[in-house]
Design a protein around this motif. Sequence first.
Motif: not given
Length: 366
Positions: A22-27
């Motif tokens: 759910x953390x879109x900022x982390x790839x």
Amino acid sequence: MKLVITGADGFLGWHLRCYFFSHAEIDVVSLGRDDFADISKREAAVASADAIVHLAGMNRGDDQELYETNKRLMEELLAACETTQAKPHIIFSSSTHVARDTAYGKSKREAGERLLAWAAAQGTPACVLILPNIFGEDAQPQYNSAVATFCYDLATGKESVVNVAAAVTLIHAQDVARLIHEAISARAAGEQRVAGTDTTIGTVHAKLKDFFEQYSHDLFPLLATPFDLALFNTLRSALYAHGFYPRPLAARSDDRGQLFEAVKQRGGGQMFFSHTKLGFTRGNHYHGRKIERFCVIAGTGEIAIRKLFSDTVDRFVVSGDAPVFIDMPTFYSHTVTNTGTEDLITLFWCNELFDPADPDTFPDSI
């Protein structure tokens, strides 16, 4: 940020992937056993990594193999960093067993020491997390934790062997994931000992057994603490895996018709109804902690449930003519679809009140 997770297919690796989903900022780049063993894939992953969480390891088996494997995996990770001239922030999942003179304890201790020495020489931060016993959904019985074994035994009707007086410190896998995220954000360095819940094996087994006895009689137990909720969700994951759901609702009939007790709970929560038109679907989300009950009370529909990162979808035909309930497992996406010829009425219940600031509801299509 690019985050590499080694041991991504293991118990804690799966939980970490669930946490960051759910953390879109982390790839997130996941390295399972086969990918990590492939030198080219390993080097490609670490080359541009901002952070690495090193979970790959062995915790059961021949002592010599176990000792050599855990040390080798650390050496292979560091070699890949050196070959690609990468200096990522590395978080290493270690264990309180480092204090013991066992093959596993020594391998974890020496691997952690090797990492910290390497990081100091490279001028980059590295953190060794000394973790207590980890439990949670999707753990393997007789392997990951006693909690998993007790849940499996209850789900399959087996008697557990319980060392009643044995002390144990427990932490849920999602709490570990949160601590790892905090360590990454703070660029934590050095050795950090992680606290957990101090209890006994006997107390944990008694709690789980009491939860199971109440729940199998359709009474939702009182979950007084986050630790109780985590234990119960772990139990529910084992029950789901062994065919506990759907659960039929007992009908009380007289001349007036029928009455069904949809929810019996010792705490509270929130209940609501939905009215779904023909062909439409509700859901396409999952939860990380809260428990959501689906119960179709009119019409015909299909409940679909899929574990995160899995292609397997479980489908259940449900009808208001014979009401059943399914309590959605945590980290399983779920939907309900009107497949009938009339409007679908569904009762939903959740064990906590909806909080817009902390909804614990994450989109993910089946």
